[in-house]
Design an enzyme around this catalytic site. Structure first.
Site, PDB file in Angstrom:
ATOM      1  N   GLY A  30       7.897  49.155  56.617  1.00 21.60           N
ATOM      2  CA  GLY A  30       8.835  48.239  55.940  1.00 21.60           C
ATOM      3  C   GLY A  30       9.821  47.703  56.962  1.00 21.60           C
ATOM      4  CB  SER A  46       9.342  42.376  58.198  1.00 23.80           C
ATOM      5  OG  SER A  46       9.162  42.673  56.823  1.00 23.80           O
ATOM      6  CE1 TYR A  63      21.258  49.618  55.253  1.00 25.72           C
ATOM      7  CE2 TYR A  63      20.566  49.271  52.999  1.00 25.72           C
ATOM      8  CZ  TYR A  63      21.561  49.470  53.928  1.00 25.72           C
ATOM      9  OH  TYR A  63      22.876  49.520  53.545  1.00 25.72           O
ATOM     10  CB  ALA A  80      12.090  47.314  48.817  1.00 28.75           C
ATOM     11  CE1 TYR A 118      18.923  50.498  42.962  1.00 28.67           C
ATOM     12  CE2 TYR A 118      19.349  52.862  43.008  1.00 28.67           C
ATOM     13  CZ  TYR A 118      18.744  51.744  43.540  1.00 28.67           C
ATOM     14  OH  TYR A 118      17.923  51.874  44.626  1.00 28.67           O
TER      15      TYR A 118
END
Ligand code: NAD
Length: 393
Positions: free
Chosen positions: A47, A49, A52, A139, A234
């Site tokens: 992840g 790119s 975070y 994500a 959340y």
């Protein structure tokens, strides 16, 4: 082609190659302005790119001098469409890292698949031998399970009962009420399948079995807790259940890795504007208020500041890594400070469409959102003709 932002809801369908490169350069410059960190030398960032993950890759390469292998799911330019922002970010990162003498390679494909895991393992064997840091920063809205072939979709819903709250349309500035409906049991399960810990565990199993995980290796995945204001949507919602699963996975992985001198953590990071956080109802209004308060108090941080602190003050500070009672690294301590939350709460009660610009940092939010796609960067000529086709690798 001349590239302008085309915003549709919480996504921008265009990205600017020169602006994205400037955004990456800005983050590299921040890291280079900080003291070096004695830490990872060979890092795998899943992840890598945007958000975070990208910030962690930049911090690993430029604070620690690490060689990095990244995994992401981005699209190149085609016909008259630009590439995605993560594609341009990755191209800019690879170029800068190689110029600095670091190995940098990226696998663009589905991280949930067995094929991508195999490809990554082969690349580690060929170019890096082993990795000493594995960062899991995915994500994703969906996951195709590699064993069953079933596709799961994640939802951002409450659990048990509906939740009504203020929210903002970031682009029109209209503050309205939104009611988020509770998820079905199936939706809760599916969200855990996508954003929970199973795939992280599968990555660690595959790396260990292949012998490409160094003794003493560290792995870290990212989580969020947030304030009471967003709790129903959340932390107590479907995504929170997935984060509970991710955190439980960290404890299990930690036990296992410790036998080889390694360690696994979840790091709870602060709320920032990313492509993922913009998609969550209620959260953008909270972030706009939070930014106003944190900027006024001189506490504002974006992904890159947080990820530098993760490496310098937590993972590689020497000695025990400070964690909370649940074994989690906390980088959200400034966001959750009592005075910060009290000021956010006071704004929250009063905010409406008319006073939005005055009470919140909606301008900062919009700017950060556009910067995710390479727009609003100082020094970039957005009227210039640019080539959208940028090679990777
Ligand atoms: P992001 O959308 O900016 O980044 C997601 C990354 O995942 C991108 O590199 C994308 O290419 C990659 N990706 C998505 N699907 C993929 C797939 N199938 N295969 C390979 N790569 C894939 O998101 P982010 O906000 O940086 O989130 C990263 C992590 O940080 C998440 O776990 C998130 O919950 C957590 N987090 C975010 C915030 C926040 O405010 N944004 C706060 C705390 C924690």
């Amino acid at each position: 082609m001349v590239i302008k932002p085309k915003v549709r809801g919480f996504i921008c369908t265009t990205a600017h190659p020169v602006g994205c490169a400037a955004h990456v350069e800005e983050q590299i410059a921040y890291i280079q302005s900080q003291p070096r960190v004695e830490g990872t030398k060979r890092a795998l960032i899943i992840g890598c790119s945007t958000g975070y993950g990208l910030a962690t890759r930049i911090a690993a390469a430029f604070a620690c001098g690490a060689d990095t292998l990244g995994v992401c799911f981005e699209k190149p330019a085609s016909d008259n469409r630009t590439a995605t922002a993560g594609w341009y970010n990755t191209a800019a990162f690879e170029q800068a890292a190689r110029k600095a003498g670091r190995f940098a390679k990226t696998v663009n494909g589905d991280a949930f698949s067995d094929e991508v895991k195999r490809e990554v393992i082969d690349l580690i064997r060929t170019h890096m031998g082993q990795v000493d840091l594995v960062v899991y920063s995915l994500a994703s809205p969906r996951r195709k399970h590699p064993r069953t072939g079933e596709t799961y979709s994640s939802v951002l819903k409450t659990i048990g009962r509906p939740f009504t709250s203020k929210t903002v349309d970031v682009h029109t500035g209209k503050v309205t009420e939104v009611t988020v409906q509770p998820a079905t049991d199936e939706e809760i399960r599916d969200t855990i399948m996508v954003m929970g810990g199973e795939d992280w565990q599968m990555w660690m199993d595959a790396l260990e079995e292949a012998g490409v995980l160094a003794d003493g290796a560290t792995t870290v995945a990212y989580s969020y807790i947030g304030p009471d204001l967003t709790r129903a949507i959340y932390r107590d919602g479907t995504i929170g259940k997935a984060k509970d699963d991710l955190e439980a996975t960290a404890l299990r992985l930690n036990e296992r890795l410790q036998r080889r001198g390694g360690r696994a953590f979840v790091s709870v990071n602060k709320a920032v504007v990313t492509q993922s956080s913009s998609a969550i109802p209620v959260v953008p209004l909270y972030i706009s208020l939070l930014f106003k308060v944190m900027k006024e108090k001189g506490l504002h941080e974006d992904c890159i500041q947080q990820m530098y602190r993760l490496l310098a003050d937590r993972l590689y500070r020497g000695g025990e890594v400070p964690v909370d009672e649940q074994g989690r690294i906390r980088l959200d301590e400034l966001e959750l400070r009592d005075d910060v939350q009290a000021a956010v709460m006071s704004g929250w009660e009063r905010v409406d469409t008319d006073n939005l610009a005055q009470l919140t940092d909606i301008e900062g939010y919009r700017r950060d959102f556009l910067r995710l796609f390479g727009f609003e960067m100082d020094g970039v000529d957005y009227d210039a003709d640019v080539n959208p086709e940028v090679p990777l690798g």
